[in-house]
Design a protein around this motif. Sequence first.
Motif, PDB file in Angstrom:
ATOM      1  N   SER A 163      38.297  43.510  40.976  1.00  0.00           N
ATOM      2  CA  SER A 163      39.092  44.544  40.296  1.00  0.00           C
ATOM      3  C   SER A 163      40.568  44.192  40.343  1.00  0.00           C
ATOM      4  CB  SER A 163      38.847  45.901  40.969  1.00  0.00           C
ATOM      5  OG  SER A 163      39.656  46.897  40.380  1.00  0.00           O
ATOM      6  N   LEU A 164      41.011  43.618  41.465  1.00  0.00           N
ATOM      7  CA  LEU A 164      42.405  43.213  41.601  1.00  0.00           C
ATOM      8  C   LEU A 164      42.737  42.102  40.605  1.00  0.00           C
ATOM      9  CD1 LEU A 164      44.920  43.833  43.291  1.00  0.00           C
ATOM     10  CD2 LEU A 164      44.176  42.085  44.919  1.00  0.00           C
ATOM     11  N   GLN A 165      41.806  41.181  40.393  1.00  0.00           N
ATOM     12  CA  GLN A 165      42.037  40.126  39.413  1.00  0.00           C
ATOM     13  C   GLN A 165      42.051  40.681  37.990  1.00  0.00           C
ATOM     14  OE1 GLN A 165      39.101  36.990  40.733  1.00  0.00           O
ATOM     15  NE2 GLN A 165      41.000  35.807  40.979  1.00  0.00           N
ATOM     16  N   ALA A 166      41.202  41.663  37.723  1.00  0.00           N
ATOM     17  CA  ALA A 166      41.219  42.304  36.402  1.00  0.00           C
ATOM     18  C   ALA A 166      42.539  43.026  36.173  1.00  0.00           C
ATOM     19  CB  ALA A 166      40.051  43.286  36.286  1.00  0.00           C
ATOM     20  N   ASP A 167      43.065  43.650  37.230  1.00  0.00           N
ATOM     21  CA  ASP A 167      44.375  44.322  37.124  1.00  0.00           C
ATOM     22  C   ASP A 167      45.481  43.310  36.816  1.00  0.00           C
ATOM     23  OD1 ASP A 167      43.188  46.735  37.671  1.00  0.00           O
ATOM     24  OD2 ASP A 167      43.762  46.765  39.788  1.00  0.00           O
ATOM     25  N   ALA A 168      45.375  42.109  37.404  1.00  0.00           N
ATOM     26  CA  ALA A 168      46.368  41.064  37.151  1.00  0.00           C
ATOM     27  C   ALA A 168      46.335  40.643  35.686  1.00  0.00           C
ATOM     28  CB  ALA A 168      46.122  39.862  38.058  1.00  0.00           C
ATOM     29  N   CYS A 169      45.132  40.582  35.106  1.00  0.00           N
ATOM     30  CA  CYS A 169      44.998  40.261  33.676  1.00  0.00           C
ATOM     31  C   CYS A 169      45.685  41.319  32.821  1.00  0.00           C
ATOM     32  CB  CYS A 169      43.517  40.165  33.290  1.00  0.00           C
ATOM     33  SG  CYS A 169      42.708  38.638  33.788  1.00  0.00           S
ATOM     34  N   THR A 170      45.430  42.579  33.161  1.00  0.00           N
ATOM     35  CA  THR A 170      46.030  43.682  32.415  1.00  0.00           C
ATOM     36  C   THR A 170      47.545  43.664  32.545  1.00  0.00           C
ATOM     37  OG1 THR A 170      44.058  45.052  32.776  1.00  0.00           O
ATOM     38  CG2 THR A 170      46.081  46.185  32.144  1.00  0.00           C
ATOM     39  N   LYS A 282      54.226  34.731  35.871  1.00  0.00           N
ATOM     40  CA  LYS A 282      53.580  33.593  36.517  1.00  0.00           C
ATOM     41  C   LYS A 282      52.681  34.077  37.652  1.00  0.00           C
ATOM     42  CE  LYS A 282      54.397  29.424  39.245  1.00  0.00           C
ATOM     43  NZ  LYS A 282      55.376  28.644  40.040  1.00  0.00           N
ATOM     44  N   ALA A 283      53.158  35.019  38.450  1.00  0.00           N
ATOM     45  CA  ALA A 283      52.372  35.538  39.574  1.00  0.00           C
ATOM     46  C   ALA A 283      51.076  36.168  39.079  1.00  0.00           C
ATOM     47  CB  ALA A 283      53.193  36.548  40.366  1.00  0.00           C
ATOM     48  N   CYS A 284      51.158  36.928  37.985  1.00  0.00           N
ATOM     49  CA  CYS A 284      49.958  37.560  37.432  1.00  0.00           C
ATOM     50  C   CYS A 284      48.967  36.524  36.908  1.00  0.00           C
ATOM     51  CB  CYS A 284      50.337  38.530  36.320  1.00  0.00           C
ATOM     52  SG  CYS A 284      51.137  40.038  36.881  1.00  0.00           S
ATOM     53  N   LEU A 285      49.483  35.500  36.239  1.00  0.00           N
ATOM     54  CA  LEU A 285      48.617  34.436  35.727  1.00  0.00           C
ATOM     55  C   LEU A 285      47.906  33.730  36.877  1.00  0.00           C
ATOM     56  CD1 LEU A 285      50.917  32.872  32.966  1.00  0.00           C
ATOM     57  CD2 LEU A 285      48.907  34.331  32.606  1.00  0.00           C
ATOM     58  N   GLU A 286      48.625  33.510  37.965  1.00  0.00           N
ATOM     59  CA  GLU A 286      48.014  32.852  39.122  1.00  0.00           C
ATOM     60  C   GLU A 286      46.971  33.759  39.776  1.00  0.00           C
ATOM     61  OE1 GLU A 286      51.658  29.897  40.537  1.00  0.00           O
ATOM     62  OE2 GLU A 286      51.211  31.718  41.683  1.00  0.00           O
ATOM     63  N   ASP A 287      47.308  35.031  39.978  1.00  0.00           N
ATOM     64  CA  ASP A 287      46.377  35.951  40.632  1.00  0.00           C
ATOM     65  C   ASP A 287      45.096  36.137  39.826  1.00  0.00           C
ATOM     66  OD1 ASP A 287      48.069  36.341  42.760  1.00  0.00           O
ATOM     67  OD2 ASP A 287      48.949  38.185  41.987  1.00  0.00           O
TER      68      ASP A 287
END
Length: 491
Positions: A163-170, A282-287
Amino acid sequence: MGSTFGGYSIALTGMRVNQAALTVTSHNIANVDTAGYSRQVIAIEETVNDPTSSNSVGTGATVAEIKRARNQLLDNTYRQQNTEVEYWASKSGTLDYLQEILDEFAADDGSADDGLQQTIQNFFDSWDNLASDPSSVSSRQSVVENAASLLDTLSQIDEQLQSLQADACTAAGDIVDEINDIASQVSALNLLITKAEANSGEASDLRDQRDDLLDQLSAYTNFSSQEASSGMVSVFIGGVALVNGTKANSLSISGDGSTANPLQVTWTSTQTTAKITGGSLKACLEDADQSGFSAISDTDNYNFTATATSSISTLRQGLNDLITTIANNINSLHSAGTDLDGNTGLDFFVVVDASQPLSISNIQVNPEITADVNKLVAGSEGDAGDNTVANAISSLLDEKLFQYNGLSQDLTGFYQSVIAWVATAGSNAESAYDVHSTLATQADNQRQSISSTSLDEEMSNMIKYQSAYSAASRVLSTIDNLVGGMIEELG
């Protein structure tokens, strides 16, 4: 009489320039608390009747320019540091959340029923209890229940991580939208500034708006900017123009972060990948990057390394290594034994989806064993008192089945190493954030010392310009009285 009337002109220019100076001062005072406002400064210069002549005479003063008190070097320094600040703020926030997730399932004193480490211990203790009484139905049920509890705990952690990775995508998608909106606003301001400055001096307020937008942009991504002689600013990301004069290019985002469909930011017009090397984007793309998570297909010791781009994927892979290694080794022992009915043992752990490999997100206790605990294998021969398999499985807890950076470890040591990595990575990210935050604050304080409005200074200027205006008006009044008296005498 020429010099007398020339005095009129000089006094008039004195009134005009000081009136303009009072207007600038008033504008500064009115915007003392306006975010992003740069103090405006008026430059006054003398005028002469013929600057090329050795007999030139002063004719008063004029407003040379009104411009902002701004330092471009400090702006650039602040933005570069702010890009780093937001990157590390996002990374630190993610790692803090990973720690919170683990803490939610952590047994600090080793006694909490829902602690992951305690749940693991309970699972292996249940095999030890089964070894004491291999034919006990309650002991067999306890093994199945503790196995289900272990899988449920790991599943809950993994679901939160996914879910945390999905949030990073959003979040990455939202940031791209913000970047496109800023680019559109900057290009529109470029046009307004050019038009405004074509007929007058510096469009200070419009430039402040544009600089504020560039400050905002620095939080999202890396960029460089260049101002042309026309006053227009071009903005580049990785050498490609996001804003070129009055034209704004847009970014697009696609993918879900998976290995098959990675999350990518591209230039809409060319579909080429945008070089995002900093900021919260960049942080979101990495996460969101899930390429660091994969199934473990064999029973050989998997060498876990915390080198994935995404810290979330790193933790997922660590926990996946933990449960998959446990499952493979238990299955190997369990399927080699004999159950109470004399049948060859089944795999204790099986997949949920047969089309996918065994993993933390695709594992369950064998439904056949759950339905009939007699199928649970405790010994190699299947006799009522045979506990060889149960003992072997119980002993797995202390065997060095895991590798962390090439170092062999037992289950407890491996889990503690994973937890320690999260804590260390979080501490490093927080330290990096503190360093860049300090540098950004220093740069911002320096530029604010130049561009911010001081009420004391402006009040002093107001008194000075007001006195100068009054003096110029008195000069004008005095000359007027002299001329009036002269005309009266001449009759």
